[in-house]
Structures are given as structure tokens and as C-alpha cells.
Enzyme design. Structure first.
Site, PDB file in Angstrom:
ATOM      1  N   ASN A 133      12.568   5.612   7.917  1.00 29.97           N
ATOM      2  CA  ASN A 133      13.174   4.601   8.781  1.00 29.97           C
ATOM      3  C   ASN A 133      12.264   3.373   8.858  1.00 29.97           C
ATOM      4  OD1 ASN A 133      15.582   5.926   9.743  1.00 29.97           O
ATOM      5  ND2 ASN A 133      14.250   7.309  10.886  1.00 29.97           N
ATOM      6  N   LYS A 146       0.863  -1.177   0.000  1.00 28.79           N
ATOM      7  CA  LYS A 146       0.000   0.000   0.000  1.00 28.79           C
ATOM      8  C   LYS A 146       0.903   1.232   0.000  1.00 28.79           C
ATOM      9  CE  LYS A 146      -4.383   1.350   0.278  1.00 28.79           C
ATOM     10  NZ  LYS A 146      -5.148   1.069   1.505  1.00 28.79           N
ATOM     11  N   HIS A 147       0.722   2.090  -0.986  1.00 34.53           N
ATOM     12  CA  HIS A 147       1.539   3.301  -1.110  1.00 34.53           C
ATOM     13  C   HIS A 147       3.031   2.970  -1.098  1.00 34.53           C
ATOM     14  CE1 HIS A 147      -2.076   5.596  -0.951  1.00 34.53           C
ATOM     15  NE2 HIS A 147      -2.354   5.266   0.304  1.00 34.53           N
ATOM     16  N   HIS A 196      14.682   5.745   0.331  1.00 35.96           N
ATOM     17  CA  HIS A 196      14.016   7.045   0.460  1.00 35.96           C
ATOM     18  C   HIS A 196      13.015   7.269  -0.667  1.00 35.96           C
ATOM     19  CE1 HIS A 196      17.697   7.745   2.927  1.00 35.96           C
ATOM     20  NE2 HIS A 196      16.799   8.316   3.702  1.00 35.96           N
TER      21      HIS A 196
END
Length: 528
Positions: A422, A279-280, A528
Site C-alpha cells: 500500500n 532504494k529497494h 505488487h
């Protein structure tokens, strides 16, 4: 510069003969003289078409194993001459240069040669020189000349000639020119990228290219325009998958499906069923199981709320029983190496669910470049293909992990590589039971993952969250002991992390005090 330009003479030289004969016949029917070379000329003649060899026009034979055949002023003069410039016309007359109004070229199959693993010498021989030169000459003079580099433009050309009495419009020629320059740019990109890999080091210049796969309704948000381009790589994945049903994939669907498939591809088919729910772009559940249904169910139980409207990736063929379970909730996309007839029948009842099959898994160890645009430039790095084995682990606590803990630690570490930093991942018995992603502090990720596990336990009527007796992976080192202490309070018994913090001794001491086992990998997985 005219809007309508006549088409009287064409030069055809193609490696891909798809549609060639039909195009040749259409041109001949309009009275267009055909010039050609080598195998293209033979294919046209074999179809009964009259063709003049380029060598006959230039007065020079093909030579040097075909390296030199169209690199001649009679060819390029015929392409570059401005028909409304008296000096150009005079030069054409003086040197017996005939105008060439159409060039049809598709280039030597360089990309395909690289993809099949050809050696250096064979790859070099498949770098086209004459083709790109003719394409660029014709494209520059698009005020008068048509240039075609893709077979899908054959039909539009024929339609233009039919609609305009054998002529083409300036707008059409302009569009062809743009396509042509993009093709030569992509071709040069492929060559320069391959050469960069051969010579090593950091290239002074980098270029990237893609071929339009589909236009998209919008990007991440409705006010953003978007499109999907492929880079020609043949590896299984979202770009090469077959879509069996459902509406067209969106920008976010493609991005999330890629993330899901890349993660599940970490688990080879022969290692047993595995499932990843995304999801996302973050995993909300990853698990192994004795069956595909069990793997899906265990992944789903990690975070049933987030799984709603998610993307599901499987590492083995989708079966009917698993399809029934998936169909019980709203799912955007399912991607798998294949799907059996029972599964297809189940999904046919879910018309909006997209089913993609790939005929295999991706290779997570395959070298590739990861590219990200920033203001004024690009960041380029090697794709994160880092992996660890048991032999790479360093036990840093008084207690070593048990065999079960070790298996779960390696599983958790594999998942951590695919979670936004993180990243904190709780795993128990080969399934994620808590995922904390994308937080600014590592302790917050640890708390969020534990809290989500607590919420799931309450929703499922469990007496305790599944983090009790779990292991934890952290994508980078714990800078302080607080994250480790939080994990221990959630019931974790072992941890895996890169190590390397100035406070490693403090973190190790906290682990020993809590009776935890901890291993260092010496490798981190920032994402990231």
C-alpha cells in the site's frame, strides 16, 4: 557418433554480413567448399572467394522473390543425413546428395522491421522460412553438423578448426545447437508476439525470449545464480544505457536502476529538472526544481538516511554542480539522459560509482507487457501506463483544492504509481516529503510516511515536519477514514485517491470535517 567431425562443405546465407568475408577466407584456407545464395554469394565473390550457388546444387533457381531457394531435399538431406548410418549414406549416393557440414545463417531482420514501424505487408515479408528450417535441421544433426546463427561464434569456429586440423568437437557442436534452437525460439516468439498484437484478444499460447546481456555474479542474494537478458526493445533505459565507469552492475542494481529511470521518465525533459532516488525498488525521494541541483537536493531531503547507497535518476543532463552534491554521499548508480564533461570529471574520482547515460528518456505511455513468474506458470498483463489529467479529477469535498494543491496532487499521484502497495505519498511544493510503501495496511503506510518526515525534520533542525501544508496521494481507495485522519494530523491539507470504497461517504465526511480538499481519480495504481 564421433567426437571430432570434419568440415568439408559449408552453406552460408546471411542478412548481416558482419565478419562474413573473414569467415569465408578462413574456411577456404582449410579447403572447405562454399555454398551460398543471393547477396551472401555476391559478397564472397566480390572478396575473391570461389562460391557455388545453391541453385546450382539443387537444380532449381531461386524463385518467388527469394521465398524458395533452400527448401529442397538436396539441402536438407545434406544436413540431416547421419554419416554413420549406411541407409542414409546409400540414399545420399542414390540421389546425389552431398553432405553439408556447416550452416551459417542469420535470419531476416524481423525484429528490426517491427521496431522501425513497418506496415503489415512488409513485416510479413521479413518472416524468414528457409533460414529457420536449415538451422533446425543442422542443429538436430549436431553429431556431425555445425550451425552458427550469431556472428560472435565465427571466431570460436575458426579457433576450433585451427586446434583440431579442420575439425570441430562434439561439445562445441552441441553448444552451437543449443544456441541455434534458442535463436529460432526467440525469432518465433517475436513473430507470434507481433501477430498477437495484430489480431487482438488473448493468445492461447505466449512465449518470451531474451538475449544474454551479461552474466551476473549472483542474484538478489549470493546463493542465487542470475543473468541479465535483453528483449531487443530499442527504448532508452537500463538495458540500452552506456556505462561510463564503475564496477559491473549487480542484479539488484539493474532492478533498482530500472525502477528509478521508469519513474523519472514520467517527467519530460521540457517540464523542468526532476530527480528520483530509489532504494529497494521504492522511491525514497522525488522532486522537481528550478535546476538539477535543486531537484536532487529536494529529493535527497525527503529521506537522507535511505538515500545512502541508493540509485539516482535524472530527467536531464547531469551537470558538474549536481555531480559534486551526489558525490558527497555513497551512491550505487546514477542514470541520466547524458552527462557533461564537468560531471564526468567529478565522478572519475568515485571509481566505484556507476554512471549510465541513455540519450533520452523512456516513454511511460508506451504499451508493453509486464510478466511475473508464479509456480507453474506466468502472470501476464499490460504495463501500467494509466495517467490522469486535471479534467479526470472529481472534487468530492466541500472545499476544492487550490492551484498549488492541485499541482502537488498530480505530482504525488504520478509518484504513487511507482511505489509498492500500500502506497502513501506526501508532497509539498513539487517534492516528496514522506513515502510509505509496501505495508499490509494503508493506515500503517500513512503513519510510517509521516513518522519519517518527522525524523527528517528533527535531523535537519526544522521546527515542524514538511508534511505541514502537504498533500497526500493514495494508490488505492481509503477503506476507512483512519488513514485520512492520520494524514490530516500530519498536516496534510488535500488528498488524491481513486475512490470506490463502500465507505467513501464516511471518508468524504471526515475530510470535510477536517477542512481537507479531496479528489477522486477513478483509477488505482496497485504495484505488487
Amino acid at each position: 557418433m564421433p567426437d571430432l567431425a570434419p568440415l568439408n562443405r559449408a552453406l552460408l546465407s546471411v542478412s548481416d554480413k558482419t565478419g562474413l568475408v573473414e569467415l569465408g577466407r578462413a574456411l577456404a584456407a582449410k579447403g572447405v567448399e562454399l555454398l551460398s545464395t543471393g547477396g551472401t554469394a555476391k559478397a564472397l565473390r566480390d572478396a575473391g572467394l570461389e562460391v557455388k550457388d545453391v541453385a546450382e546444387v539443387t537444380g532449381f533457381p531461386e524463385m518467388m522473390d527469394g521465398r524458395v531457394k533452400t527448401l529442397h531435399p538436396v539441402v536438407h538431406g545434406g544436413l540431416l543425413a547421419l554419416r554413420d548410418n549406411d541407409d542414409h549414406v546409400a540414399s545420399m549416393t542414390e540421389h546425389s546428395i552431398g553432405a553439408i557440414d556447416l550452416v551459417v545463417v542469420n535470419l531476416y531482420p524481423f525484429e528490426e522491421t517491427v521496431a522501425k514501424g513497418a506496415d503489415y505487408a512488409e513485416t510479413i515479408e521479413n518472416i524468414d522460412i528457409g533460414g529457420p528450417a536449415m538451422i533446425r535441421s543442422a542443429a538436430k544433426n549436431h553429431g556431425f553438423v555445425n550451425v552458427i546463427v550469431d556472428t560472435e561464434d565465427y571466431a570460436p569456429l575458426i579457433a576450433q578448426m585451427e586446434a583440431n586440423d579442420g575439425q570441430t568437437t562434439y561439445e562445441f557442436r552441441q553448444r552451437l545447437a543449443q544456441t541455434a534452437y534458442a535463436r529460432t525460439a526467440a525469432y518465433d516468439t517475436a513473430v507470434s508476439t507481433w501477430m498477437a498484437a495484430q489480431v487482438g484478444g488473448t493468445p492461447r499460447r505466449r512465449s518470451f525470449a531474451g538475449t544474454l546481456a551479461q552474466g551476473l555474479r549472483y542474484g538478489e542474494n549470493p546463493h542465487q545464480s542470475a543473468a541479465f537478458y535483453t528483449d531487443g526493445a530499442a527504448r532508452p533505459g537500463v538495458a540500452t544505457a552506456t556505462q561510463h565507469q564503475g564496477k559491473e552492475l549487480s542484479y539488484n542494481n539493474i532492478n533498482d536502476t530500472d525502477a528509478a529511470f521508469e519513474l523519472v521518465s514520467e517527467f519530460t525533459t521540457d517540464s523542468g529538472p526532476a530527480c528520483a532516488i530509489i532504494k529497494h525498488a521504492n522511491p525514497c525521494g522525488v522532486a522537481r526544481g528550478a535546476t538539477m541541483l535543486e531537484a536532487y537536493t529536494r529529493a535527497f531531503d525527503c529521506d537522507r538516511t535511505s538515500a545512502f547507497g541508493g540509485i539516482i535518476a535524472l530527467n536531464q543532463v547531469l551537470d558538474g554542480e549536481t555531480a559534486e552534491a551526489i558525490a558527497a554521499i555513497f551512491t550505487e548508480v546514477v542514470i541520466a539522459p547524458g552527462a557533461d564533461a564537468d560531471a564526468m570529471a567529478v565522478f572519475e574520482r568515485k571509481k566505484n560509482l556507476r554512471l549510465l547515460t541513455t540519450d533520452g528518456l523512456g516513454n511511460p505511455a508506451a504499451a508493453a507487457l509486464a510478466v511475473r513468474q508464479v509456480s507453474g506458470g506466468f502472470l501476464v498483463q499490460d504495463k501500467d501506463v494509466g495517467r490522469i489529467s486535471r479534467d479526470d479529477l472529481k472534487v468530492v469535498t466541500k472545499r476544492a483544492p487550490t492551484e498549488q494543491e492541485l499541482n502537488d496532487l498530480l505530482f504525488a499521484w504520478t509518484v504513487a504509481k511507482h511505489v509498492k502497495s500500500n502506497a502513501i505519498i506526501y508532497v509539498k511544493d513539487g517534492a516528496t516529503v514522506g513515502v510509505g510503501a509496501g505495508q499490509m495496511s494503508r493506515v500503517d503506510s500513512t503513519r510510517i510516511a509521516a513518522r519519517k518526515a518527522q525524523d527528517m525534520a528533527e535531523a535537519m533542525g526544522l521546527s515542524a515536519p514538511l508534511t505541514q501544508g502537504s498533500v497526500v496521494a493514495s494508490d488505492a481507495f481509503f477503506p476507512f477514514a483512519d488513514g485520512l485522519i492520520t494524514a490530516a494530523e500530519a498536516g496534510a491539507t488535500a488528498l488524491i485517491q481513486p475512490g470506490g470504497s463502500m465507505r467513501d461517504d464516511e471518508v468524504i465526511a471526515a475530510a470535510d470535517e477536517a477542512g481537507l480538499a479531496m479528489v477522486f481519480t477513478g483509477m488505482r495504481h496497485f504495484r505488487h
